[in-house]
Every structure is written in C-alpha cells, then in structure tokens.
Scaffold this motif. Structure first.
Motif: not given
Length: 649
Positions: A569-587
């Motif tokens: 019952s959940n919706c995921l967003h997966l990031i394999s390895a954090m990079t600079q462009e992965n930072y910021g706001n998500y909706e």
C-alpha cells in the motif's frame, strides 16, 4: 525521452515484504481493482470455541436475534452484542452411529410454521427438530429428516420455506444419490420430481417469486447445474439451468403422475460471450432481489469457469418467464396441447394427459435464458468469488443503486457498484486471513453484511465511510451510495449530501464550500513535507501511501517525473546512490479522473559525513545501513524501472 534504469538487487524486495506474495498486491491505476483496500483483518464478531467444518445461520431482518447452527449445537445470538441468548444442544449418541464420524452437523435452520425448524446429519441418520420458545409447554418435536438434510454436510442440499410449506433438495441415499427438488412438508401435498428430468444435479438456490395480483400464478424458481450430455472432450462437464414449478401444483391424477410436479420446466442459463461461443457454465451462487413488479425481480448469478475466472450475470424474472411461456419444447415437434405444459392451474390433478405428458418427456425449453446484458457478463474477474449478496441503496438524491457484495476464497469481501452496464469496484475488506466464507447474509435494513467463517461470525458495516479520506473529492470519487459528503465529512448518506454516483464528477464539490465544516469531527490537515539529511553515495528511498488503487502515482523532482514503484500500500521512489542532482524537493502526486493532489512531499539535503582515511569505506556502509531497511538485502533480483524525462532523478 524514455530511459530504462536498472535498480540494484537490494531494492527488489518490495515484491516480497512481510511474506505477502506478488499476486496478493493489486496494481494501482486500474479500475479492475478495488479502489480502496482495508488490509487489517476485522476481529470483532462472535468467535466459536471450536472451529466449525460447516455452519449455517438464520438472520431475520425484523428481529434483534440470529440463529447459528454448527456441529451438535444451535445458538441464539444478539445481533448487536453477539451475546449468546440461548443454546440448544443437539448431539448424537454412539448407538446412533453405525459408521463415519458420530456428529450432528446442522444443515438447515428455518422459521417453519410456529417454530424454529432445525435439521442435521445426526450421524448419517438425518433428523429434524421443531424447537419451540420457552413459553411453550414442549421444548422440541423430532421429525425424520431424510430428504431435508443430507447424510453428510459435504453433500449437496437446499431448502426453502414458503407459507407454511417446506421445499427441499437432499439425497435419499447415503451415497448422495436420488437427489431432487421436492415439496417435503406442510399443508400442501408432498410432490417430487421425475427421475429423468435432471442428470446428476447440483442444486444452488431456490426462490419464491410472488405475484401479488395473481397469487395462483406464484412460482418457485430453482437454480442448479447438471451434467452435460455433450460427450465432446472439449465441452464443459457442467451446464447451468433454471427451472420452475407452480406453488399451487398438487401433482397429477391418481392414474398418471400422482405426486409428481405437473408444472416443472427447465431452461439453460447462459452467462458468457455468445458471439464467441465462450460461456461460464458452472453456476456457483445466486442472489434474488425481489421487486414490486415480479417481472422486475432480478437474479444475480455467480459463475466459475474452467479457465480460472469468475463472472456475474444478471437476469430478470420477466425474461426467464418469457422463455418458459413462449419457447418451443426441446425435442418436441408436435402441436403444443392446451393448456400449455407448465401453466399453473388451481387443480393440477385435472390436467389432460397430453399436457402432463409433454412435461414428463420434454421439460426443457429450446431457447436459452440470456442475461440482461446479453453480449457479455456484467462482471468478469480473475478473483475466485464464492458467495454473492446484493443490496439496494438510496443515494442522497433519492436515486436507487444496487451494490454487489462478493466474497473471495481468501476471506475478503469486495463491494461492487452496479452503474449502468459496468461494475465499479469500490472497496475490499479483509475479514479472515486463513479461511473461506461458509455463509453470508445481507441485512438491508441495518445496512450490514453478516459473514460466517469456520472460526467466527463477522459483521461489516456497509455504511463505514471513514476509509474514503477527509476531502469532498475523495468521498465523491469513492462512488459509494452508502456515503456522502456533508459538513461532518464523509459520512453515511443523508438527503442533500454531496455525491456523484453515476458520473464520479468532483465538480459537485464546489457547492460544498457553502457548508461550514464541523472541524471537531474532521481530522486536521497533515503537514505533508518531511526533511531528510542524506550523505552522498548512499542508497535512499522515498515512500508515500496509496489511498486509491484507481489513481496513478508520479514522483516529481524539479521538472522531471518518474512513475513510482509499488510496495503493497505504498508508492516508492528508489535512489541507488545519492548524487548532487538527487538533492532537493520531491512530491508524490496522485491523479484520479480530473483530481490531482500531492500525497507526500520530501526535501533531501546533503549530510556531511566525517571521514578518516582508515574508516571511509566503513562509514559509508554504516550510512547506507541507516537509510535502507535490512530486509532489502534479502532478494537477488534486478528491477527495470521505466522513467520519463531526461533522466530519472
């Protein structure tokens, strides 16, 4: 631009969380699924002290009580508190049992004449009891039960009480043979079937359809399946049928067909796709919804197939009667005698020999009974449905809507709206995690569904609207005629409440702003934004809840979008390895019909991890472990995720 990104193996275990298989997880974005899932098992109700292999109950809408029959007992229970008011012990003795288990499994509970009528297997020597209330001088009366109760609860049987007469189908022999539909007891003559009318039948249901303006034409309809006479190896071994007899039928004359039905006719009941010659032939369950005009009485029939699908087809009694009154008789090529075979007459013993002979030798109609949708079933599903009940509900604008309640073989109940010729699957409720439904009854007055399992009896409040959210749009999108939006939130339907059952149009919510909300009963708005500080180079995931399986969910990050991965019952967003462009706001954005809303918001910031030359790798491993649940390392799978935009963030 579309790009495929491969997610490392430790992200794959969303397919198998908490031991739940992939097949148990509905895929969101499809109206073939229930819109809302209630996964917590409902634990209220009445719990048996010992699990029951078979149970039946009598639930009377005008009473505060219900009767439950199990092995060696009948209980009288208060329907609101589940308090046991009275218990009847109906055990067998060892002397009564020649072979097999020495048990009295209750198979019949019915209000019959002036008493509670109960029958049971009684150690393979069926008996019936008339149980009287304590105000009577006698406590019970024993009646021979062969032909009313089966010898074993696993054998096919049915029963029906009509104006002081008892109709039943139960085997006459211990091996389950000599099974036919009879009028077995009451004020009228006992009548039974001619042996050659049916072939190895399985009786499903019987129903009395009244004709208020013409009671002498009242009929009993019998729904069953029988062995297919077509020996083609590709033919389904079963064919579903509907038969009917007249309530006034007293059998034939002393010289011909005495104590045999003179009005018995049957016809094939078709559910499927006639243009493709593809049919669901195995009738499983029937619910008859009576109407003021008998012609409008509806038959909701549940079918299964040999290709692991189930279907619901809907028939009207008017259409069924059209076949019985106008079709030719299968195999009969002479002039049809008068009165027409199968007609109801006050004195059936006076019917001419020619009329009764056609019933005897040619009881089947040439024409088939098709559903009201004709070209296809009303509803086809890959769920293995086992029981069906139907309720008629008045909406806020006083329009009437039918709700189907279907039980699955995994202890779930699906609530399905009949709107036009299409189904809308409103919700799924989990009632048991380890057993199937044994019996199910609808209480239309209290708007409750009573469901029997081997371990318990559960009740569903059909007016439970709390799962539909705390906005007008969420309430309207549910399309549940039991629920409407008012100043108190999404509550049981009242006149003037806001709904859009037919169109699912959320624009009706515009007028809801004119009504001041009662904030004391509506949950306060929740802050959707969560801030996480995450180190570089570690895996990370974001999650938001799925509140409608008919919606489509998307993760937005800047000007980029990516579909979510579903984990129960959940919706995921997966990031394999954090990079600079992965930072910021998500909706996490939910879109259903024309309604879009943010389900969850995240802000990811960089966490500076202090490293020394000797502990750099060690710290990164610890950081990864802090942000990724350990269970994610358990599966050795690789997941291909289709993303949209220049790059999946």
């Amino acid at each position: 631009m579309r790009r495929i990104v491969f997610i490392p193996i430790w992200f794959a275990c969303f397919l198998r969380v908490l031991g739940v298989g992939v097949k148990d997880i509905p895929i969101f974005g499809s109206t073939d699924n229930p819109r809302i899932l209630t996964n917590d098992v409902i634990s209220d109700g009445f719990q048996y002290q010992v699990n029951q292999t078979h149970s039946v109950f009598l639930y009377l809408e005008d009473s505060e009580e219900m009767y439950v029959g199990g092995t060696d007992f009948v209980l009288k229970i208060d329907v609101d508190s589940y308090h046991v008011i009275e218990e009847f012990s109906l055990t067998t003795t060892e002397q009564q049992c020649e072979e097999g288990p020495c048990q009295n499994v209750i198979t019949v509970i019915e209000k019959f004449q002036d008493s509670l009528f109960v029958c049971g297997t009684n150690g393979q020597k069926p008996l019936c009891w008339k149980l009287f209330s304590p105000v009577n001088n006698q406590s019970h009366e024993i009646i021979e039960g062969t032909g009313i109760s089966p010898f074993m609860h696993t054998q096919n049987s049915l029963y029906l009480s009509v104006e002081g007469d008892l109709y039943s189908a139960a085997p006459l022999d211990t091996d389950g043979s000599s099974l036919q539909f009879r009028r077995k007891a009451g004020s009228r003559t006992n009548v039974w079937m001619y042996d050659k009318w049916v072939s190895e039948p399985t009786f499903i249901s019987a129903s009395w359809v009244k004709r208020k303006e013409d009671p002498d034409n009242d009929k009993i309809y019998i729904f069953f399946r029988e062995k297919n006479t077509d020996n083609d190896p590709e033919a389904d071994p079963w064919i579903s049928k509907v038969a009917r007899v007249c309530k006034v039928d007293e059998g034939g004359s002393k010289r011909f067909f005495q104590n045999m039905w003179t009005s018995f006719l049957k016809a094939r009941l078709v559910c499927g796709f006639p243009e493709e010659s593809l049919y669901f032939n195995r009738l499983q369950e029937v619910h008859v919804m009576h109407a003021e005009d008998w012609r409008d009485t509806r038959v909701y029939a549940l079918f299964s197939s040999s290709w692991n699908s189930t279907a619901v087809c809907i028939y009207s009694v008017g259409m069924i009667e059209e076949i019985f009154e106008n079709s030719t008789f299968k195999g009969y090529d002479k002039d049809v005698p008068k009165p027409r075979p199968g007609m109801c007459v006050k004195n059936s013993r006076s019917l001419p020999l020619a009329t009764v002979s056609v019933v005897k030798d040619y009881p089947e109609m040439t024409d088939w009974v098709h559903s009201i949708h004709y070209t296809s079933p009303f509803y086809v599903s890959s769920n293995n449905y086992t029981k069906i009940a139907v309720d008629r509900v008045q909406a806020a604008d006083q329009s009437m809507h039918n709700i189907l309640l279907l039980s699955t073989d995994t202890g779930r109940i699906h609530k399905v709206l009949e709107v036009g010729s299409k189904p809308f699957i409103i919700s799924q409720t989990q009632l048991s995690s380890h057993s199937t439904v044994q019996s199910m009854k609808i209480d239309s007055k209290r708007k409750k569904l009573v469901v029997g399992f081997s371990e318990k009896i559960s009740t569903i409040d059909l007016q439970g609207c709390q799962d539909y959210g705390n906005t007008c749009e969420d309430c309207v999108l549910a399309r549940d005629p039991y629920c409407s939006w008012t100043k108190f939130g999404c509550t049981r339907t009242v006149l003037g409440g806001i709904q859009s059952i037919t169109d699912q149009d959320i624009r009706v919510c515009i007028k809801s702003v004119k009504e001041p909300l009662n904030l004391s009963v509506i949950p306060a708005p929740v802050d959707l934004r969560t801030v996480h500080s995450v180190p570089l180079d570690v895996p990370f995931y974001l999650s938001c809840p799925i509140n409608s399986y008919h919606a489509v969910y998307t993760w937005k990050h800047g000007n980029q979008s990516c579909p979510c991965l579903q984990m129960q019952s959940n919706c995921l967003h997966l990031i394999s390895a954090m990079t600079q462009e992965n930072y910021g706001n998500y909706e996490c954005i939910s879109t259903e019909r024309n309604y879009t809303k943010a389900m969850k918001k995240y802000q990811l910031t960089e966490q500076k991890v202090k490293e020394t030359q000797n502990s750099s790798s060690h710290n990164k491993i610890n950081a990864a472990s802090a942000f990724v649940p350990q269970i994610w390392f358990n599966l050795g799978l690789a997941i291909a995720v289709i993303c949209f935009g220049p790059r999946c963030p």
